[in-house]
Design a protein around this motif. Structure first.
Motif, PDB file in Angstrom:
ATOM      1  N   ARG A 181       0.832  -1.211   0.000  1.00  0.00           N
ATOM      2  CA  ARG A 181       0.000   0.000   0.000  1.00  0.00           C
ATOM      3  C   ARG A 181       0.864   1.258   0.000  1.00  0.00           C
ATOM      4  O   ARG A 181       0.516   2.245  -0.657  1.00  0.00           O
ATOM      5  CB  ARG A 181      -0.939  -0.030   1.208  1.00  0.00           C
ATOM      6  CG  ARG A 181      -2.072  -1.052   1.072  1.00  0.00           C
ATOM      7  CD  ARG A 181      -3.106  -0.884   2.149  1.00  0.00           C
ATOM      8  NE  ARG A 181      -2.674  -1.454   3.420  1.00  0.00           N
ATOM      9  CZ  ARG A 181      -2.990  -2.668   3.842  1.00  0.00           C
ATOM     10  NH1 ARG A 181      -3.725  -3.466   3.083  1.00  0.00           N
ATOM     11  NH2 ARG A 181      -2.576  -3.115   5.005  1.00  0.00           N
TER      12      ARG A 181
ATOM     13  N   LEU B 155       0.805   4.174  -2.967  1.00  0.00           N
ATOM     14  CA  LEU B 155       0.584   5.604  -2.756  1.00  0.00           C
ATOM     15  C   LEU B 155       1.662   6.421  -3.452  1.00  0.00           C
ATOM     16  O   LEU B 155       1.377   7.477  -4.024  1.00  0.00           O
ATOM     17  CB  LEU B 155       0.555   5.910  -1.253  1.00  0.00           C
ATOM     18  CG  LEU B 155      -0.658   5.376  -0.488  1.00  0.00           C
ATOM     19  CD1 LEU B 155      -0.527   5.671   1.001  1.00  0.00           C
ATOM     20  CD2 LEU B 155      -1.948   5.981  -1.023  1.00  0.00           C
TER      21      LEU B 155
ATOM     22  N   SER C  49       0.898   6.254  -7.155  1.00  0.00           N
ATOM     23  CA  SER C  49      -0.246   7.101  -7.481  1.00  0.00           C
ATOM     24  C   SER C  49       0.160   8.567  -7.530  1.00  0.00           C
ATOM     25  O   SER C  49      -0.296   9.324  -8.397  1.00  0.00           O
ATOM     26  CB  SER C  49      -1.354   6.888  -6.449  1.00  0.00           C
ATOM     27  OG  SER C  49      -2.449   7.741  -6.702  1.00  0.00           O
TER      28      SER C  49
ATOM     29  N   MET D 298      -4.529  -1.523  -5.778  1.00  0.00           N
ATOM     30  CA  MET D 298      -4.963  -1.136  -4.434  1.00  0.00           C
ATOM     31  C   MET D 298      -6.044  -2.082  -3.928  1.00  0.00           C
ATOM     32  O   MET D 298      -6.054  -2.441  -2.743  1.00  0.00           O
ATOM     33  CB  MET D 298      -5.491   0.297  -4.456  1.00  0.00           C
ATOM     34  CG  MET D 298      -4.411   1.358  -4.528  1.00  0.00           C
ATOM     35  SD  MET D 298      -5.097   3.033  -4.615  1.00  0.00           S
ATOM     36  CE  MET D 298      -3.600   4.015  -4.422  1.00  0.00           C
TER      37      MET D 298
ATOM     38  N   ASP E 267      -6.974  -2.394  -0.028  1.00  0.00           N
ATOM     39  CA  ASP E 267      -7.059  -0.971   0.298  1.00  0.00           C
ATOM     40  C   ASP E 267      -8.197  -0.347  -0.499  1.00  0.00           C
ATOM     41  O   ASP E 267      -7.983   0.502  -1.375  1.00  0.00           O
ATOM     42  CB  ASP E 267      -5.727  -0.289  -0.023  1.00  0.00           C
ATOM     43  CG  ASP E 267      -5.692   1.161   0.448  1.00  0.00           C
ATOM     44  OD1 ASP E 267      -6.595   1.566   1.201  1.00  0.00           O
ATOM     45  OD2 ASP E 267      -4.760   1.896   0.057  1.00  0.00           O
TER      46      ASP E 267
ATOM     47  N   ASP F 154      -8.557   3.803  -0.557  1.00  0.00           N
ATOM     48  CA  ASP F 154      -7.728   4.565  -1.497  1.00  0.00           C
ATOM     49  C   ASP F 154      -8.103   4.241  -2.936  1.00  0.00           C
ATOM     50  O   ASP F 154      -8.034   5.111  -3.811  1.00  0.00           O
ATOM     51  CB  ASP F 154      -6.244   4.275  -1.253  1.00  0.00           C
ATOM     52  CG  ASP F 154      -5.714   4.971  -0.005  1.00  0.00           C
ATOM     53  OD1 ASP F 154      -6.124   6.117   0.247  1.00  0.00           O
ATOM     54  OD2 ASP F 154      -4.920   4.365   0.727  1.00  0.00           O
TER      55      ASP F 154
ATOM     56  N   HIS G 234     -11.119   6.294  -3.779  1.00  0.00           N
ATOM     57  CA  HIS G 234     -10.722   7.697  -3.991  1.00  0.00           C
ATOM     58  C   HIS G 234     -10.107   7.891  -5.368  1.00  0.00           C
ATOM     59  O   HIS G 234     -10.410   8.873  -6.062  1.00  0.00           O
ATOM     60  CB  HIS G 234      -9.734   8.119  -2.908  1.00  0.00           C
ATOM     61  CG  HIS G 234      -9.188   9.501  -3.091  1.00  0.00           C
ATOM     62  ND1 HIS G 234      -9.928  10.640  -2.850  1.00  0.00           N
ATOM     63  CD2 HIS G 234      -7.965   9.934  -3.536  1.00  0.00           C
ATOM     64  CE1 HIS G 234      -9.202  11.701  -3.115  1.00  0.00           C
ATOM     65  NE2 HIS G 234      -8.013  11.299  -3.536  1.00  0.00           N
TER      66      HIS G 234
END
Length: 445
Positions: free
Chosen positions: A186, A190, A193, A211, A216, A219, A222
């Protein structure tokens, strides 16, 4: 005085002879230079021809080795690449390919030694560190593989460094997910991303899917929403947003996105498995929302749903009580001696539930554990149901908000406790259980 005496002048024949000798010497010297230059040119031509032939042979063997690697023939690749190195001993690309062929042939130790030798002269090489990471992964050396992947990501790359680093990071993420190192995966996602271009939709979708694989969904949702902000009708992002919202218990969001993903032209051309999954989730979300006693509803409609859910929960409690096997009777003396051990070793589902809602531990004191038998959670539930009116009407619930909230909480507790005692429910009970697990998230947007 004779030393300073003037020489006699040259005769005409002497001067002619002298000129002839000078001309002959000059011609010989020029001829010598011409022959030397010709030999130099010829030598250089032969050398260039030989070097060109060497390069041609090296490239030919390199192509054969690469083709053998693509065909899954590592031994043939090793032979061809070794021949290529004989013609081009210092070619870095050929050396790397040969090490890859050794690894493909299962000669991991030789390949590792080869790559480490190359790394000594090129400490920051991304390519070599990537190959060492893959070797460590094949040798089940997880920590070493992760370290080498990290060095490859931040190493030196020829050409488009961002693309190469991104691909290596994705490979590392998949490796971490495969080994259930989800927290690290994860974190890497991030970073990926944050580095990904906003206009590269395919990369954004790849990150969102990974993800999900890294567990996750928050995220991922999102990121799907970010994509949909730029491309509102992108079906893959709509399906992903609906899927992750469903996992998070945001069923109103899930219904919204899944309904949009299943409408519009070309939907029938999508993979059937994905369509069936989306339709099934959409149906569950729709049915669940029809059971949910939302505060957004009118008082009468909310009360009607509470009464419907009450019937479902009461039937579930009755069925669970009937189906649960009765514990066999025990010798009082034996059971009296074993009571303290049993009380300390078995958890009380009702107490666990109360601890979950109150955020305070409910463990009994030492004297209570030794003296009191375990509380039957279903009996406790039945006592709580008896404290409510046997018959409820819409008017009672509408006029008494506290009674309505108490009934809702008892419905949720019934589904949670019966799931602990009697196992996972089905049908409407399963939907009520989903609501009970996170009632505040059902309509979260």
């Amino acid at each position: 005085m004779s030393f300073f005496a003037l020489k006699s002048p040259l005769t005409a024949s002497d001067r002619i002879e002298r000129r002839r000798l000078i001309f002959a010497d000059t011609l010989a010297l020029v001829t010598l230079f011409a022959i030397t230059a010709l030999l130099a040119v010829l030598t250089n031509y032969l050398y260039q021809s030989y070097s060109s032939h060497q390069v041609e042979l090296a490239n030919r063997w390199l192509e054969r080795g690469e083709q053998a690697l693509r065909d899954g023939k590592p031994q043939a690749a090793i032979d061809a690449l070794s021949s290529a190195l004989a013609f081009a001993p210092s070619d870095r690309n050929t050396e790397i390919k040969l090490a890859e062929a050794l690894a493909s042939a299962g000669r991991l130790q030789e390949a590792s030694v080869y790559f480490n030798g190359l790394l000594e002269s090129q400490q920051g090489s991304g390519v070599i560190n990537l190959q060492l990471a893959r070797l460590a992964a094949r040798q089940q050396n997880v920590n070493q593989a992760i370290d080498d992947y990290q060095r490859a990501i931040y190493g030196n790359w020829e050409g488009d460094g961002y693309v190469r680093r991104r691909d290596v990071r994705f490979e590392l993420i998949n490796y971490l997910i495969a080994h259930q190192l989800l927290d690290r995966a994860r974190s890497e996602l991030l970073v990926a991303s944050g580095n990904a271009p906003q206009d590269d939709i395919s990369i954004q979708l790849d990150i969102a899917r990974m993800m999900e694989q890294a567990q996750d969904p928050s995220d991922a949702l999102h990121l799907y929403k970010t994509i949909l902000h730029r491309h509102p009708s992108l079906r893959e992002a709509l399906a992903g947003a609906g899927r992750t919202a469903f996992q998070l218990g945001r069923y109103l969001d899930a219904k919204h996105y899944l309904a949009r993903a299943l409408e519009g032209p070309g939907v029938d051309q999508e993979p059937k498995a994905g369509l069936e999954e989306s339709r099934e989730r959409l149906g569950e979300a729709t049915h669940l929302l029809a059971l949910y006693p939302s505060s957004r509803l009118s008082s009468s409609e909310r009360s009607a749903r509470i009464l419907a859910d009450r019937k479902i929960a009461m039937a579930r409690l009755a069925q669970c009580t009937q189906d649960r096997p009765q514990a066999p009777a025990k010798n009082p003396a034996v059971s009296g001696a074993a009571a303290p051990a049993a009380a300390s070793s078995k958890s009380n589902p009702l107490q666990s539930l109360e601890s979950h809602f109150t955020r305070h531990p409910t463990g009994p004191t030492q004297n209570q554990a030794a003296a009191s038998p375990p509380v039957d959670p279903l009996q406790s539930l039945a006592e709580r149901w008896k404290q409510l009116p046997a018959q409820l009407s819409l008017r009672q619930l509408e006029n008494d908000p506290d009674l309505a909230q108490t009934q809702i909480q008892l419905i949720y507790d019934t589904e949670l406790i019966t799931q602990q005692v009697c196992g996972a429910p089905a049908g409407d009970d399963a939907l009520l259980l989903r609501i009970a697990q996170a009632p505040t998230q059902v309509e979260e947007e």
